[in-house]
Motif scaffolding. Structure first.
Motif, PDB file in Angstrom:
ATOM      1  N   TYR A   7      34.774  23.189  37.373  1.00  0.00           N
ATOM      2  CA  TYR A   7      34.030  24.141  38.186  1.00  0.00           C
ATOM      3  C   TYR A   7      32.948  24.786  37.322  1.00  0.00           C
ATOM      4  CZ  TYR A   7      38.039  23.521  41.247  1.00  0.00           C
ATOM      5  OH  TYR A   7      39.000  22.980  42.037  1.00  0.00           O
ATOM      6  N   LYS A  67      37.070  28.568  39.429  1.00  0.00           N
ATOM      7  CA  LYS A  67      37.339  28.014  40.754  1.00  0.00           C
ATOM      8  C   LYS A  67      37.116  29.056  41.840  1.00  0.00           C
ATOM      9  CE  LYS A  67      40.991  25.927  43.564  1.00  0.00           C
ATOM     10  NZ  LYS A  67      42.409  25.507  43.622  1.00  0.00           N
ATOM     11  N   ARG A  68      37.596  30.258  41.621  1.00  0.00           N
ATOM     12  CA  ARG A  68      37.456  31.306  42.640  1.00  0.00           C
ATOM     13  C   ARG A  68      35.990  31.678  42.833  1.00  0.00           C
ATOM     14  NH1 ARG A  68      41.938  35.846  41.471  1.00  0.00           N
ATOM     15  NH2 ARG A  68      40.741  36.851  43.150  1.00  0.00           N
ATOM     16  N   TYR A  69      35.198  31.616  41.736  1.00  0.00           N
ATOM     17  CA  TYR A  69      33.771  31.927  41.883  1.00  0.00           C
ATOM     18  C   TYR A  69      33.069  30.868  42.725  1.00  0.00           C
ATOM     19  CZ  TYR A  69      28.813  32.280  40.899  1.00  0.00           C
ATOM     20  OH  TYR A  69      27.454  32.357  41.048  1.00  0.00           O
ATOM     21  N   THR A  70      33.395  29.614  42.477  1.00  0.00           N
ATOM     22  CA  THR A  70      32.738  28.555  43.256  1.00  0.00           C
ATOM     23  C   THR A  70      33.133  28.628  44.727  1.00  0.00           C
ATOM     24  OG1 THR A  70      34.537  26.987  42.748  1.00  0.00           O
ATOM     25  CG2 THR A  70      32.609  27.026  41.265  1.00  0.00           C
ATOM     26  N   GLU A  71      34.335  29.202  45.027  1.00  0.00           N
ATOM     27  CA  GLU A  71      34.784  29.295  46.409  1.00  0.00           C
ATOM     28  C   GLU A  71      34.332  30.580  47.099  1.00  0.00           C
ATOM     29  OE1 GLU A  71      38.970  28.968  46.020  1.00  0.00           O
ATOM     30  OE2 GLU A  71      38.960  26.773  45.755  1.00  0.00           O
ATOM     31  N   ASP A  72      34.358  31.719  46.358  1.00  0.00           N
ATOM     32  CA  ASP A  72      34.143  33.028  46.980  1.00  0.00           C
ATOM     33  C   ASP A  72      32.956  33.793  46.422  1.00  0.00           C
ATOM     34  OD1 ASP A  72      36.465  32.585  48.466  1.00  0.00           O
ATOM     35  OD2 ASP A  72      37.708  33.368  46.845  1.00  0.00           O
ATOM     36  N   ALA A  76      35.207  36.844  43.529  1.00  0.00           N
ATOM     37  CA  ALA A  76      36.232  36.336  42.619  1.00  0.00           C
ATOM     38  C   ALA A  76      36.697  37.390  41.628  1.00  0.00           C
ATOM     39  CB  ALA A  76      35.702  35.128  41.858  1.00  0.00           C
ATOM     40  N   LYS A  81      41.195  38.016  48.241  1.00  0.00           N
ATOM     41  CA  LYS A  81      40.188  37.092  48.720  1.00  0.00           C
ATOM     42  C   LYS A  81      39.402  37.736  49.844  1.00  0.00           C
ATOM     43  CE  LYS A  81      42.608  32.835  47.487  1.00  0.00           C
ATOM     44  NZ  LYS A  81      43.156  31.541  47.982  1.00  0.00           N
TER      45      LYS A  81
END
Length: 376
Positions: A7, A67-72, A76, A81
């Protein structure tokens, strides 16, 4: 070889500015600041291992933040969430039952409520329909309402009207705020004790990387009484170590106060508590009448009220003595006398006086519940 990052963190200029402002504010929780630093370092092209070394966390933690940055996005850095809906575990009625439970007596066999104990008993209540509750939910509810069932404190002043208390209190407070008069000194007098404990093994001294250590076992060597005399306005104090603190020891302390410490004083005002040995008639029990009368003619006793020992400034001196000198094992009476005498010399040389601020006017405001109100 460093592994390829799955990520990729690519912060915009606005996002970097927001994270830097967050770090500069210093008002956020440590975990939030850690996540912000991880994202900034990852945006600089550092690997997970390099970010973990720079920030001080596990490389796997850095990977999760990527990973959380790429999703949210920047959400993140928050624990929750952005798209998750959180439902309240307890409604207002159930919270009220929890609060009432926390304010009640704990069940038989327990000295206080714990979070787990409260959660267990709340589920068992027939008035509410809660199948399970975590101790963390209980903690959050208690925190919101400022409840601390694991804590308590003592209260010695009765919150009701007490004319006897305020009469003695104002007498002592007025005495403390009289101008200094060397012919009529104000002396605070009190007693305490010290248990004598001897090491059974020599302690190990402190060294780099290790604190001083001592064996938890010790040898009991009896107890000694401590008499404290203190003149707050001049910064003088004297401590005597005795075997007992009966009436005859009290009379001897007062004799030394008059004849040894203040032989030129016309009148010595002594502030002391209501201990049973502090009796004027005790002078006649242990001294010839003429001698007893001579000493009493130079002494003026001002008694603190019951549950009002905090008005005696000698307690402040005892607190300093305990913290600076007595908070350790002392093996015998001779060592105790030597150590106390050394503390006394140092404190007297420093002229450590007491600046008493609490006045009668303050008492009439802050302790107004103690003053009778049924005046004609």
């Amino acid at each position: 070889m460093p592994r390829t990052q799955e990520y990729v963190v690519d912060l915009s200029a606005d996002e970097r500015a927001e994270l830097n402002a967050l770090l500069a504010s210093g008002t956020h929780k440590t975990r939030v600041l850690t996540r912000a630093r991880c994202l900034l370092h990852a945006d600089d092209g550092l690997t997970d291992d390099e970010v973990s070394q720079a920030v001080g966390c596990h490389p796997g933690t850095v990977g999760r933040y990527r990973k959380r940055y790429t999703e949210d996005g920047l959400a993140a850095i928050n624990r929750r969430k952005a798209d998750r809906v959180y439902e309240r575990k307890l409604d207002g009625r159930e919270e009220a039952h929890l609060i009432a439970l926390a304010c009640s007596d704990p069940p038989e066999g327990y000295s206080r409520w714990s979070l787990h104990l409260l959660a267990e008993h709340l589920v068992g209540l027939t008035e509410i329909d809660v199948e399970s509750i975590s101790h963390e939910t209980v903690r959050q509810v208690l925190k919101k309402h400022g409840l601390h069932p694991h804590r308590s404190k003592s209260w010695v002043i009765e919150p009701n009207e007490n004319a006897s208390f305020v009469c003695k209190m104002e007498d002592v407070l007025d005495l403390y705020h009289e101008p200094y008069d060397p012919q009529r000194p104000v002396i605070c007098f009190d007693e305490s004790n010290k248990d004598l404990h001897k090491h059974v093994r020599d302690p190990l001294p402190a060294r780099p990387g290790a604190v001083a250590r001592y064996d938890y076992t010790y040898e009991r060597n009896g107890t000694r009484n401590l008499f404290m005399m203190s003149e707050p306005l001049t910064g003088w104090r004297h401590v005597d170590v005795t075997k007992r603190r009966r009436k005859q020891e009290f009379v001897e302390q007062m004799r030394s106060l008059v004849d040894e410490h203040y032989p030129d004083a016309v009148r010595i005002r002594v502030v002391l508590d209501n201990l049973s040995s502090h009796q004027r008639y005790a002078f006649y029990e242990f001294l010839p009448p003429a001698e007893a009368n001579r000493l009493l003619s130079k002494l003026e006793f001002h008694f603190t009220p019951e549950h009002g020992s905090w008005l005696n400034m000698a307690e402040i001196e005892f607190s300093a003595l305990t913290t600076e000198c007595l908070d350790r094992r002392i093996p015998d009476a001779a060592t105790l006398r030597a150590e106390v005498a050394a503390w006394e010399r140092t404190r007297n040389d420093d002229n450590s006086d007491i600046d008493w601020q609490f006045t009668t006017d303050d008492a009439r405001i802050k302790l107004r519940q103690l003053y009778p109100t049924n005046h004609d």
